[in-house]
Design a protein around this motif. Structure first.
Motif, PDB file in Angstrom:
ATOM      1  N   ALA A  40       0.728  -0.932   0.561  1.00 44.21           N
ATOM      2  CA  ALA A  40      -0.109  -0.028  -0.609  1.00 44.21           C
ATOM      3  C   ALA A  40       0.634   1.371  -0.065  1.00 44.21           C
ATOM      4  O   ALA A  40       1.919   1.115   0.104  1.00 44.21           O
ATOM      5  N   VAL A  41       0.253   2.032  -0.257  1.00 46.36           N
ATOM      6  CA  VAL A  41       1.183   4.313  -0.119  1.00 46.36           C
ATOM      7  C   VAL A  41       0.225   4.091   0.505  1.00 46.36           C
ATOM      8  O   VAL A  41      -0.972   4.931   1.192  1.00 46.36           O
ATOM      9  N   ALA A  42       1.101   4.641   2.029  1.00 45.49           N
ATOM     10  CA  ALA A  42       0.542   5.601   3.564  1.00 45.49           C
ATOM     11  C   ALA A  42       0.898   6.750   3.276  1.00 45.49           C
ATOM     12  O   ALA A  42       1.931   7.605   2.757  1.00 45.49           O
ATOM     13  N   LEU A  43       0.457   7.778   3.585  1.00 50.24           N
ATOM     14  CA  LEU A  43      -0.093   9.407   3.536  1.00 50.24           C
ATOM     15  C   LEU A  43       0.186   9.797   4.761  1.00 50.24           C
ATOM     16  O   LEU A  43      -0.789  10.573   4.948  1.00 50.24           O
ATOM     17  N   PRO A  44       1.193   9.598   5.474  1.00 49.37           N
ATOM     18  CA  PRO A  44       1.359  10.616   7.107  1.00 49.37           C
ATOM     19  C   PRO A  44       0.949  12.277   6.813  1.00 49.37           C
ATOM     20  O   PRO A  44       1.821  12.535   5.987  1.00 49.37           O
ATOM     21  N   ALA A  45       0.494  12.523   7.762  1.00 47.74           N
ATOM     22  CA  ALA A  45       0.173  13.504   8.492  1.00 47.74           C
ATOM     23  C   ALA A  45       1.392  14.900   8.854  1.00 47.74           C
ATOM     24  O   ALA A  45       0.948  15.868   8.645  1.00 47.74           O
ATOM     25  N   PRO A  66      10.915   4.894   2.203  1.00 48.76           N
ATOM     26  CA  PRO A  66      10.112   6.471   1.972  1.00 48.76           C
ATOM     27  C   PRO A  66       9.834   6.710   0.591  1.00 48.76           C
ATOM     28  O   PRO A  66      10.830   6.555   0.269  1.00 48.76           O
ATOM     29  N   GLN A  67       9.445   8.099   0.072  1.00 48.23           N
ATOM     30  CA  GLN A  67       9.051   8.280  -1.442  1.00 48.23           C
ATOM     31  C   GLN A  67       8.655   9.967  -0.953  1.00 48.23           C
ATOM     32  O   GLN A  67       7.960  10.540  -0.424  1.00 48.23           O
ATOM     33  N   GLY A  68       9.746  10.491  -1.814  1.00 47.26           N
ATOM     34  CA  GLY A  68       9.513  12.203  -1.767  1.00 47.26           C
ATOM     35  C   GLY A  68       8.162  12.600  -3.014  1.00 47.26           C
ATOM     36  O   GLY A  68       7.691  12.542  -3.450  1.00 47.26           O
ATOM     37  N   GLY A  69       8.770  13.568  -3.934  1.00 47.02           N
ATOM     38  CA  GLY A  69       8.575  13.659  -5.088  1.00 47.02           C
ATOM     39  C   GLY A  69       8.651  12.466  -6.341  1.00 47.02           C
ATOM     40  O   GLY A  69       8.387  13.247  -7.381  1.00 47.02           O
ATOM     41  N   ASN A  70       9.658  11.693  -6.081  1.00 46.40           N
ATOM     42  CA  ASN A  70       9.163  10.724  -7.343  1.00 46.40           C
ATOM     43  C   ASN A  70      10.322  11.164  -8.758  1.00 46.40           C
ATOM     44  O   ASN A  70       9.636  10.530  -9.431  1.00 46.40           O
ATOM     45  N   THR A  71      11.306  12.222  -8.238  1.00 52.80           N
ATOM     46  CA  THR A  71      11.767  13.059  -9.169  1.00 52.80           C
ATOM     47  C   THR A  71      13.525  12.082  -9.399  1.00 52.80           C
ATOM     48  O   THR A  71      14.064  13.085 -10.472  1.00 52.80           O
ATOM     49  N   ALA A  77      13.413   5.572  -5.130  1.00 50.61           N
ATOM     50  CA  ALA A  77      11.807   5.060  -4.430  1.00 50.61           C
ATOM     51  C   ALA A  77      11.478   4.189  -4.730  1.00 50.61           C
ATOM     52  O   ALA A  77      10.135   4.478  -4.283  1.00 50.61           O
ATOM     53  N   THR A  78      11.424   3.396  -5.478  1.00 49.55           N
ATOM     54  CA  THR A  78      10.528   2.827  -6.087  1.00 49.55           C
ATOM     55  C   THR A  78      10.695   1.210  -5.313  1.00 49.55           C
ATOM     56  O   THR A  78      11.182   0.568  -5.237  1.00 49.55           O
ATOM     57  N   PRO A  79       9.212   1.224  -4.887  1.00 46.73           N
ATOM     58  CA  PRO A  79       9.301  -0.186  -3.937  1.00 46.73           C
ATOM     59  C   PRO A  79       9.872  -1.360  -4.888  1.00 46.73           C
ATOM     60  O   PRO A  79       9.450  -1.782  -6.185  1.00 46.73           O
ATOM     61  N   ASP A  80      10.047  -2.877  -4.663  1.00 46.08           N
ATOM     62  CA  ASP A  80      10.277  -3.975  -5.081  1.00 46.08           C
ATOM     63  C   ASP A  80       8.918  -4.904  -5.584  1.00 46.08           C
ATOM     64  O   ASP A  80       8.441  -4.389  -5.524  1.00 46.08           O
ATOM     65  N   ALA A  81       8.654  -5.292  -6.055  1.00 49.57           N
ATOM     66  CA  ALA A  81       7.550  -6.859  -7.139  1.00 49.57           C
ATOM     67  C   ALA A  81       7.274  -7.368  -6.317  1.00 49.57           C
ATOM     68  O   ALA A  81       6.255  -8.051  -6.226  1.00 49.57           O
ATOM     69  N   SER A  82       7.279  -7.133  -4.518  1.00 50.00           N
ATOM     70  CA  SER A  82       6.677  -8.951  -4.079  1.00 50.00           C
ATOM     71  C   SER A  82       5.423  -8.050  -2.926  1.00 50.00           C
ATOM     72  O   SER A  82       5.133  -9.392  -2.929  1.00 50.00           O
ATOM     73  N   LEU A  86       5.256  -1.231   2.291  1.00 50.84           N
ATOM     74  CA  LEU A  86       4.483   0.416   2.440  1.00 50.84           C
ATOM     75  C   LEU A  86       5.216   1.562   2.058  1.00 50.84           C
ATOM     76  O   LEU A  86       6.207   1.323   2.803  1.00 50.84           O
ATOM     77  N   VAL A  87       4.704   1.931   1.342  1.00 48.52           N
ATOM     78  CA  VAL A  87       5.476   3.309   0.488  1.00 48.52           C
ATOM     79  C   VAL A  87       5.538   4.583   1.252  1.00 48.52           C
ATOM     80  O   VAL A  87       3.930   4.485   1.894  1.00 48.52           O
ATOM     81  N   ILE A  88       6.085   5.357   2.007  1.00 48.40           N
ATOM     82  CA  ILE A  88       5.456   6.235   2.810  1.00 48.40           C
ATOM     83  C   ILE A  88       5.887   7.607   1.775  1.00 48.40           C
ATOM     84  O   ILE A  88       6.496   7.945   2.322  1.00 48.40           O
ATOM     85  N   ALA A  89       4.906   8.063   1.503  1.00 43.84           N
ATOM     86  CA  ALA A  89       4.893   9.084   0.892  1.00 43.84           C
ATOM     87  C   ALA A  89       4.611  10.625   1.805  1.00 43.84           C
ATOM     88  O   ALA A  89       3.326  10.112   2.732  1.00 43.84           O
TER      89      ALA A  89
END
Ligand SMILES: Cc1cc2nc3c(=O)[nH]c(=O)nc-3n(C[C@H](O)[C@H](O)[C@H](O)COP(=O)(O)OP(=O)(O)OC[C@H]3O[C@@H](n4cnc5c(N)ncnc54)[C@H](O)[C@@H]3O)c2cc1C
Length: 461
Positions: A40-45, A66-71, A77-82, A86-89
């Protein structure tokens, strides 16, 4: 309770993305070379939510990315295919917490874009000097994790030099509160350095305190044609001698780059045709006319250039910069290329270009090398866009090309990456070329702080 249910409890169900359509933007890197599948991708505040997600990761053995602007361009910042990570954006953590005008600092949350931080500084009459073509999308957390550089490193340094304080969550869930805006602090270990340039493998940055500078009033920009990289290095020294730290940017551009721009961006006009060019800019807090006059006098007194153009207005300045800024786009339109962002000491740049060019030409007769970049700080974009006629299956040659380019950079005491980092793309190359003791130190730290290897696994190390 399942991992997803607990994650939804932490960030709120609306901020936990699980549908493929919703997560798609977070699962592929900017160059579309890496594709992943997250849990999943979690968007904490808040920082508290990030810490709770890290605790959840520890409890359940869930990897975090962890992921920022993904630039980023190396798959960091890319997760593996498993389907386990959890992506933390961080994009919802986008508050400017404070601008301290007298201390010349800004404290920003990790999810602020670079452009938002620049604007916050400008709103107080100050400059945040980090400047990247991706500034509308990349985020402060990503800038720190990648130790971003850009156009003005020569004068202001890269992100490491611009960072005074940090707030970050360690892999054990503890929060480091070190947002002090101090320029001097000799009280032991400087915790922020653990997170700068280490691509999220030691924890998640949630905020940073950054240095600000006076806004320059005047900018003088020139493009000069020269016959060799050695002439560019000589020019850099002369400009430094004359203008000191007012020399803000100094970019080397090969004739090949400008030909590509002329071909693919026809509305751009080339002022001259030359084997090599240098685009440089001076800036200061004085009058525009005075700075223009000083640069004009200096240029006028020299005969070492094949040609030279000094911008006479804001429009002409933008036109000169466009030549530089369109190189990446022209290259993209021309087809794929094997990209490098190596660095060597400035003094070694001519020898590196000569030696590496010869070795590539021997291995791939007729190959096309597209060279440009921040010569002022030793960093070159050294891209190979053809290895054989017709350019078919370019990436089949990537390993051999990299072998030559990286070996050559290290032979001149350089590095395989000055800006874009290691990520997934260059992980095995780092292990091959980096100093063994430094690699061992990084691994020791990683094992000590993240024994389960849950923090951005598969990146950097
Ligand atoms: C058009 C273009 C131009 C560019 N120009 C430059 C340039 O001139 N100079 C330069 O240096 N780079 C440049 N880049 C690369 C990129 O923009 C920078 O590396 C930028 O700093 C990445 O920020 P981001 O928020 O997009 O990070 P992301 O791509 O999201 O992540 C980059 C790395 O940082 C980690 N990370 C992200 N956020 C956090 C966090 N909060 N805590 C811990 N780890 C985190 C990720 O896991 C990943 O390993 C360019 C990219 C593009 C697309």
């Amino acid at each position: 309770m399942s991992t997803l249910t607990r994650a939804a409890d932490i960030v709120g169900a609306a901020h936990l993305l699980t549908d493929t359509a919703d997560t798609a933007a977070y699962t592929t890197d900017w160059r579309q070379r890496f594709h992943g599948r997250p849990l999943a991708v979690a968007l904490p505040a808040t920082t508290g939510q990030v810490a709770a997600l890290v605790q959840l990761s520890r409890d359940t053995g869930t990897p975090l990315v962890p992921q920022g602007g993904n630039t980023g361009t190396v798959g960091g910042a890319t997760p593996d295919a498993s389907g386990r990570a959890l992506v933390i954006a961080l994009r919802r953590m986008n508050a400017i917490r404070a601008v301290d005008r007298d201390n010349a600092t800004v404290t920003a949350e990790a999810g602020c874009t670079l452009a938002e931080v620049q604007a916050a500084a400008a709103g107080h009459g100050l400059l945040y000097p980090l400047s990247l073509a991706s500034e509308g999308s990349c985020q402060i957390g990503g800038n720190l994790a990648a130790n971003a550089g850009g156009l003005a490193v020569l004068r202001y340094g890269n992100t490491r030099e611009l960072t005074l304080g940090i707030e970050a969550v360690l892999p054990d869930g503890q929060v480091i509160h070190a947002l002090k805006g101090l320029r001097k602090n000799n009280s032991g270990f400087d915790a922020k350095q653990l997170f700068i340039g280490t691509e999220g493998i030691f924890g998640i940055i949630t905020a940073a305190t950054l240095k600000l500078y006076p806004q320059p009033n005047a900018r003088a920009t020139a493009l000069v044609g020269i016959d060799s990289p050695a002439a560019a290095v000589a020019l850099l020294h002369e400009l430094h001698d004359r203008f000191g730290d007012r020399l803000t940017t100094f970019e080397l551009i090969s004739g090949q780059c400008l030909s590509l721009v002329a071909h693919h961006v026809p509305e751009v006009r080339l002022p001259f045709d030359c084997a090599w060019s240098v685009l440089f800019e001076l800036s200061d807090g004085g009058e525009q006319a005075a700075l223009d006059a000083q640069l004009f006098d200096w240029l006028d007194g020299r005969d070492a250039f094949v040609d030279a153009v000094l911008a006479q207005s804001g429009r002409e300045r933008r036109e000169l910069w466009r030549l530089r800024e369109e190189i990446s786009e022209a290259q993209r339109r021309d087809g794929p290329s094997i990209k490098h962002d190596i660095a060597v000491p400035v003094s070694a740049i001519p020898a590196f270009l000569d030696s590496c060019g010869r070795q590539l030409e021997t291995a791939f007769p007729g190959c096309r090398i597209v060279t440009f970049g921040h010569l002022g700080d030793g960093n070159l974009h050294y891209n190979i866009s053809h290895t054989r006629p017709g350019n078919t299956a370019l990436f089949d040659d990537e390993q051999r090309v990299n072998e030559i380019v990286f070996s050559c950079a290290y032979a001149f005491d350089g590095t395989l990456s000055a800006e874009h980092g290691v990520g997934q793309l260059r992980r095995h190359w780092l292990a091959r070329f980096h100093d063994p003791a430094s690699m061992s130190l990084m691994r020791t730290l990683k094992t000590a702080l993240d024994p389960a290897g849950l923090m951005n696994p598969g990146k950097l190390l």
